[in-house]
Design a protein around this motif. Structure first.
Motif, PDB file in Angstrom:
ATOM      1  N   HIS A 144      -8.643  65.169 -48.322  1.00  0.00           N
ATOM      2  CA  HIS A 144      -9.682  66.196 -48.226  1.00  0.00           C
ATOM      3  C   HIS A 144     -11.050  65.605 -48.585  1.00  0.00           C
ATOM      4  O   HIS A 144     -12.029  65.799 -47.853  1.00  0.00           O
ATOM      5  CB  HIS A 144      -9.324  67.350 -49.176  1.00  0.00           C
ATOM      6  N   GLU A 145     -11.109  64.860 -49.688  1.00  0.00           N
ATOM      7  CA  GLU A 145     -12.376  64.262 -50.104  1.00  0.00           C
ATOM      8  C   GLU A 145     -12.824  63.178 -49.120  1.00  0.00           C
ATOM      9  O   GLU A 145     -14.018  63.045 -48.830  1.00  0.00           O
ATOM     10  CB  GLU A 145     -12.246  63.684 -51.510  1.00  0.00           C
ATOM     11  N   GLU A 187     -12.433  55.177 -41.233  1.00  0.00           N
ATOM     12  CA  GLU A 187     -13.513  54.473 -41.911  1.00  0.00           C
ATOM     13  C   GLU A 187     -13.005  53.845 -43.202  1.00  0.00           C
ATOM     14  O   GLU A 187     -12.051  54.335 -43.801  1.00  0.00           O
ATOM     15  CB  GLU A 187     -14.672  55.431 -42.213  1.00  0.00           C
ATOM     16  N   ASP A 188     -13.675  52.769 -43.612  1.00  0.00           N
ATOM     17  CA  ASP A 188     -13.262  52.049 -44.822  1.00  0.00           C
ATOM     18  C   ASP A 188     -13.922  52.700 -46.036  1.00  0.00           C
ATOM     19  O   ASP A 188     -14.892  52.189 -46.595  1.00  0.00           O
ATOM     20  CB  ASP A 188     -13.657  50.578 -44.713  1.00  0.00           C
ATOM     21  N   ILE A 189     -13.371  53.840 -46.449  1.00  0.00           N
ATOM     22  CA  ILE A 189     -13.933  54.602 -47.564  1.00  0.00           C
ATOM     23  C   ILE A 189     -13.268  54.154 -48.868  1.00  0.00           C
ATOM     24  O   ILE A 189     -12.047  54.188 -48.974  1.00  0.00           O
ATOM     25  CB  ILE A 189     -13.723  56.110 -47.353  1.00  0.00           C
ATOM     26  N   PRO A 190     -14.042  53.719 -49.858  1.00  0.00           N
ATOM     27  CA  PRO A 190     -13.438  53.270 -51.122  1.00  0.00           C
ATOM     28  C   PRO A 190     -12.670  54.391 -51.820  1.00  0.00           C
ATOM     29  O   PRO A 190     -13.110  55.540 -51.836  1.00  0.00           O
ATOM     30  CB  PRO A 190     -14.653  52.832 -51.954  1.00  0.00           C
ATOM     31  N   VAL A 191     -11.528  54.046 -52.387  1.00  0.00           N
ATOM     32  CA  VAL A 191     -10.728  54.977 -53.180  1.00  0.00           C
ATOM     33  C   VAL A 191     -10.560  54.349 -54.555  1.00  0.00           C
ATOM     34  O   VAL A 191     -10.103  53.219 -54.670  1.00  0.00           O
ATOM     35  CB  VAL A 191      -9.352  55.235 -52.538  1.00  0.00           C
ATOM     36  N   VAL A 195     -17.599  57.719 -52.090  1.00  0.00           N
ATOM     37  CA  VAL A 195     -16.356  57.241 -52.692  1.00  0.00           C
ATOM     38  C   VAL A 195     -15.411  58.411 -52.926  1.00  0.00           C
ATOM     39  O   VAL A 195     -15.839  59.516 -53.233  1.00  0.00           O
ATOM     40  CB  VAL A 195     -16.655  56.537 -54.039  1.00  0.00           C
ATOM     41  N   VAL A 196     -14.103  58.153 -52.782  1.00  0.00           N
ATOM     42  CA  VAL A 196     -13.075  59.140 -53.118  1.00  0.00           C
ATOM     43  C   VAL A 196     -12.477  58.745 -54.461  1.00  0.00           C
ATOM     44  O   VAL A 196     -12.063  57.593 -54.646  1.00  0.00           O
ATOM     45  CB  VAL A 196     -11.969  59.176 -52.047  1.00  0.00           C
ATOM     46  N   THR A 197     -12.448  59.674 -55.397  1.00  0.00           N
ATOM     47  CA  THR A 197     -11.830  59.396 -56.688  1.00  0.00           C
ATOM     48  C   THR A 197     -10.490  60.110 -56.766  1.00  0.00           C
ATOM     49  O   THR A 197     -10.332  61.217 -56.257  1.00  0.00           O
ATOM     50  CB  THR A 197     -12.715  59.863 -57.852  1.00  0.00           C
ATOM     51  N   ILE A 198      -9.515  59.458 -57.392  1.00  0.00           N
ATOM     52  CA  ILE A 198      -8.176  60.028 -57.503  1.00  0.00           C
ATOM     53  C   ILE A 198      -7.742  60.043 -58.961  1.00  0.00           C
ATOM     54  O   ILE A 198      -8.266  59.305 -59.789  1.00  0.00           O
ATOM     55  CB  ILE A 198      -7.143  59.253 -56.655  1.00  0.00           C
ATOM     56  N   SER A 199      -6.766  60.880 -59.238  1.00  0.00           N
ATOM     57  CA  SER A 199      -6.244  61.016 -60.590  1.00  0.00           C
ATOM     58  C   SER A 199      -5.220  59.927 -60.875  1.00  0.00           C
ATOM     59  O   SER A 199      -4.493  59.485 -59.982  1.00  0.00           O
ATOM     60  CB  SER A 199      -5.603  62.390 -60.763  1.00  0.00           C
ATOM     61  N   ALA A 200      -5.152  59.526 -62.124  1.00  0.00           N
ATOM     62  CA  ALA A 200      -4.172  58.513 -62.533  1.00  0.00           C
ATOM     63  C   ALA A 200      -2.876  59.140 -63.017  1.00  0.00           C
ATOM     64  O   ALA A 200      -2.029  58.456 -63.575  1.00  0.00           O
ATOM     65  CB  ALA A 200      -4.758  57.624 -63.627  1.00  0.00           C
ATOM     66  N   SER A 201      -2.709  60.443 -62.794  1.00  0.00           N
ATOM     67  CA  SER A 201      -1.480  61.111 -63.228  1.00  0.00           C
ATOM     68  C   SER A 201      -0.326  60.703 -62.328  1.00  0.00           C
ATOM     69  O   SER A 201      -0.436  60.707 -61.101  1.00  0.00           O
ATOM     70  CB  SER A 201      -1.649  62.626 -63.173  1.00  0.00           C
ATOM     71  N   LEU A 202       0.805  60.331 -62.940  1.00  0.00           N
ATOM     72  CA  LEU A 202       1.988  59.955 -62.177  1.00  0.00           C
ATOM     73  C   LEU A 202       3.076  61.018 -62.265  1.00  0.00           C
ATOM     74  O   LEU A 202       4.236  60.740 -62.004  1.00  0.00           O
ATOM     75  CB  LEU A 202       2.538  58.619 -62.687  1.00  0.00           C
ATOM     76  N   LYS A 203       2.687  62.229 -62.642  1.00  0.00           N
ATOM     77  CA  LYS A 203       3.668  63.295 -62.728  1.00  0.00           C
ATOM     78  C   LYS A 203       4.159  63.661 -61.340  1.00  0.00           C
ATOM     79  O   LYS A 203       3.382  63.715 -60.386  1.00  0.00           O
ATOM     80  CB  LYS A 203       3.056  64.517 -63.410  1.00  0.00           C
ATOM     81  N   ASP A 204       5.446  63.917 -61.266  1.00  0.00           N
ATOM     82  CA  ASP A 204       6.093  64.240 -59.996  1.00  0.00           C
ATOM     83  C   ASP A 204       5.338  65.317 -59.225  1.00  0.00           C
ATOM     84  O   ASP A 204       5.014  65.160 -58.052  1.00  0.00           O
ATOM     85  CB  ASP A 204       7.535  64.684 -60.279  1.00  0.00           C
ATOM     86  N   LYS A 205       5.030  66.427 -59.904  1.00  0.00           N
ATOM     87  CA  LYS A 205       4.441  67.577 -59.231  1.00  0.00           C
ATOM     88  C   LYS A 205       3.012  67.316 -58.763  1.00  0.00           C
ATOM     89  O   LYS A 205       2.472  68.072 -57.958  1.00  0.00           O
ATOM     90  CB  LYS A 205       4.456  68.789 -60.156  1.00  0.00           C
ATOM     91  N   ASP A 206       2.369  66.265 -59.253  1.00  0.00           N
ATOM     92  CA  ASP A 206       0.974  66.008 -58.924  1.00  0.00           C
ATOM     93  C   ASP A 206       0.785  65.119 -57.701  1.00  0.00           C
ATOM     94  O   ASP A 206      -0.322  65.039 -57.163  1.00  0.00           O
ATOM     95  CB  ASP A 206       0.264  65.347 -60.115  1.00  0.00           C
ATOM     96  N   PHE A 207       1.834  64.452 -57.272  1.00  0.00           N
ATOM     97  CA  PHE A 207       1.653  63.427 -56.251  1.00  0.00           C
ATOM     98  C   PHE A 207       1.163  63.960 -54.914  1.00  0.00           C
ATOM     99  O   PHE A 207       0.132  63.534 -54.394  1.00  0.00           O
ATOM    100  CB  PHE A 207       2.951  62.642 -56.064  1.00  0.00           C
TER     101      PHE A 207
END
Length: 682
Positions: A94-95, A55-59, A73-85
């Motif tokens: 999941h969301e 499905e075309d779910i906005p991210v 809507v799925v919201t994501i973090s703007a963190s670019l830390k290696d361990k967070d990807f």
């Protein structure tokens, strides 16, 4: 490298520092978020979510701290830390699966659903002194039941993803490792902490049933384990099914929860101090609701923590052995504090309240404008000369901007343009000259028919029928039609710093003139691109190789040129073949079935961040050959401003062949007339 799954599509150099070729040291990175990477990151995760869910779910990025799945809507973090990807990708999947599979109306109607169970509510009010009515019993049940539903619903949708998208299991493993398989959680599960008959203990044990260190020997957890049956969680087909199971688990646990008593306060006599408040709801003590076996002991069902190869993290489909763990001491105060924090982290996950790094309004505007412009980073490989006759493989990133927009110019800083700059003279001159050229080119869109009569074969000419007879057989005619093939011309302009002044102005005038001429006929498309090693977004040092598609007649009109071109300017160095390579597929694909031309205008040879010399000449020449093999006519102009060609002429011909032309800046506008004649060639 910790982001072992994301590295497949992020590239191993996503986090690596840029190396200064002069010093051999890492160049300093600008502080702050990189909107180019953030735009690519969101686009990639958005694609993953669409692939997994169908499905075309906005991210989107969150603009504030906490975020949750709202069912749309799925919201994501703007963190670019290696361990967070990897965990971030797993969380987005999941969301996204929640959006696809979870019926959020069940949650919205939870109050009414609970209140329909009158007998249970009345029994709870009778059991717990602190609950005065069945209505207060609903308030007692709701948060507990909601948490149980969240746990079971999460397991249901995660099992669906595991089954239907096995290629994404690695991201889920990272997600579970972060929130459910922390070392302190392992220690807490194996210890005697949270083994009392109270809801905090039950929730800790139930939430972590997927952990191999689960204990089924306490608090009747073996029964709950069998009720939930993680190995067959797919039997639950809806959120309502998950709610029914959560309700059964609630009732199973509630019968072991001690009755809550109102505090007893003794009235003091004389100068006596009041008696301490007492309550029967003490961890580990039995209450009215507890059940005992025939010997008067608390029940102890078989089962224990999972062990061995079968105890796979995240599946929970093996029960383990039946041995009672021995000598499990309580945790130290320090570990207890760590465990509390880990449990709070799990609670936030279950409630969809995970703290996510947000972006500012300015950064969000940059990301959105880059996505609208189709900004992406292409990786280009080439061989660079180490020393005479010896080469080694190198990779360079090229930022490709597929669609220049005014919003991009206004929101993202780049050496390729200035939002305050307004040099419209080349545009005006180009349009004026283009109109004259266009009038001559109009013949290209016309279809010409030539009629041949008095032939001995063909179609009968009705006018000659009366003359038919012996010796007069030439009564046939034939009509031959001629039309030009559709055409496309790609004009690529070097806008490195050395093109400053008349070179760039005249090159732009020429490009605009050709674009205007093509605009006046129906079957001729025109693309104008600019290329340079320039700053873009949050880049530093040498910047990045930028290939800017500034104009494409298939999507833009001349109004686009009038709006955006006056703000374009020169900047940086010359990536040449790197930029051609990055858009080669588009150049070739757009030329299929057409008369195709590629026109290059530059004033020198490649030089960009280690891309120079024989390696760069050879690589650029390879790109030219690719176009020629596809039937594209390549014409390259070396522009000089009253200076001698020198060694550059030889190197330029290495790249573009003997057809390369060398012209003075003052004569560059003659290029338009030359191209005009080529367009009319049959």
């Amino acid at each position: 490298m910790e982001h072992k799954n994301s590295s497949f599509w992020l590239g191993d150099d996503f986090y690596e520092d840029q190396i200064d070729i002069l010093t051999g040291e890492s160049s300093e990175k600008r502080k702050g978020k990189d909107p180019v990477k953030l735009a690519g990151y969101r686009r990639a995760i958005g694609n993953f979510v669409r692939i997994v869910t169908g499905e075309d779910i906005p991210v989107r990025y969150t603009k504030s701290g906490d975020s949750y799945t709202d069912g749309e809507v799925v919201t994501i973090s703007a963190s670019l830390k290696d361990k967070d990807f990897d965990p971030a990708v797993g969380l987005a999947l999941h969301e996204g699966s929640h959006v696809k599979l979870t019926d959020f109306s069940v949650l919205a109607d939870l109050d009414n659903w609970i209140q329909r169970h009158d007998q249970v509510m009345e029994a709870l009010a009778e059991k717990h002194e602190t609950i005065e009515s069945r209505w207060e019993a609903s308030d007692y049940v709701k948060p507990i039941l909601k948490d149980l539903l969240n746990v079971i619903e999460d397991r249901r949708i995660d099992a669906w993803v595991y089954k239907n998208a096995p290629g994404y299991q690695g991201y889920y493993a990272s997600l579970y490792d972060k929130y459910f398989n922390a070392k302190v959680i392992d220690k807490g599960l194996k210890s005697d902490e949270y083994t009392s008959y109270e809801w905090d203990s039950y929730m800790f044990r139930i939430v972590n049933l997927t952990n191999p260190n689960r204990r089924l020997d306490v608090m009747n957890m073996a029964t709950i384990w069998k009720m939930i049956d993680l190995a067959n969680i797919g039997r639950l087909k809806s959120t309502l099914d998950a709610l029914e199971l959560a309700w059964d688990v609630f009732n199973c646990c509630e019968q072991y929860i001690p009755a809550m008593k109102n505090p007893v306060v003794n009235k003091p006599k004389g100068g006596e101090q009041p008696a301490e408040e007492e309550t029967s709801n003490v961890s580990g003590q039995a209450g009215e609701g507890d059940k005992f076996d025939d010997s008067g002991n608390m029940p102890s069902d078989d089962g224990s923590k999972a062990e061995g190869d079968e105890a796979m993290k995240g599946t929970g489909d093996q029960e383990g052995n039946n041995e009672m763990p021995q000598d499990l001491d309580l945790l130290s105060d320090r570990l207890k504090d760590q465990l509390e924090k880990a449990i709070e982290k799990q609670k936030k996950f279950q409630k969809g309240e995970i703290k996510k790094t947000g972006v500012s309004r300015k950064m969000l505007d940059q990301i959105q404008s880059m996505e609208e412009s189709g900004v992406e980073i292409k990786s280009v490989e080439y061989e660079q000369e180490r020393y005479a006759g010896t080469y080694y493989r190198k990779t360079a990133n090229v930022t490709v901007i597929k669609n220049l927009t005014k919003r991009l110019i206004e929101t993202v800083e780049s050496g390729m343009w200035n939002s305050w700059y307004n040099n419209d003279m080349p545009v005006k001159d180009g349009i004026r000259k283009g109109i004259m050229l266009g009038k001559k080119l109009k013949v290209r869109s016309e279809e010409r028919n030539t009629k041949f009569n008095r032939l001995r074969s063909g179609k009968i000419d009705k006018r000659m029928i009366a003359n038919a007879g012996y010796g007069a057989e030439a009564i046939f005619e034939k009509i031959e039609s001629f039309a030009y093939n559709p055409g496309i011309i790609h004009i690529s302009i070097d806008n490195s710093g050395s093109m400053s002044g008349r070179n760039f102005r005249n090159a732009m005038t020429t490009a605009v003139a050709i674009a205007k001429a093509c605009d006046m006929i129906e079957n001729m498309d025109c693309v104008i691109s600019l290329r340079a090693g320039s700053s873009f977004g949050n880049t530093s040092g040498y910047g990045t190789a930028v290939m800017l598609i500034a104009y494409d007649s298939r999507k833009h009109g001349m109004a686009h040129i009038k709006t955006c071109f006056p703000m374009l300017c020169v900047s940086g160095s010359t990536p040449e073949g790197l930029c051609f390579d990055a858009v080669m597929k588009e150049i070739v694909d757009s030329s299929r079935g057409k008369d195709a031309y590629f026109v290059n205008m530059s004033d020198g040879c490649p030089y960009f961040d280690g891309y120079y010399g024989e390696g760069a000449y050879t690589h650029t020449r390879a790109q030219v050959k690719k176009m020629v093999r596809e039937g594209i006519k390549v014409i390259s102009y070396f522009i000089a401003d009253g200076r001698s060609w020198g060694r550059d002429k030889e190197n330029f011909q290495k790249m573009y062949g003997k057809e390369a032309q060398f012209i003075d800046t003052s004569k560059i506008t003659e290029v338009a007339k030359t191209m005009n004649s080529k367009f009319l060639e049959v």
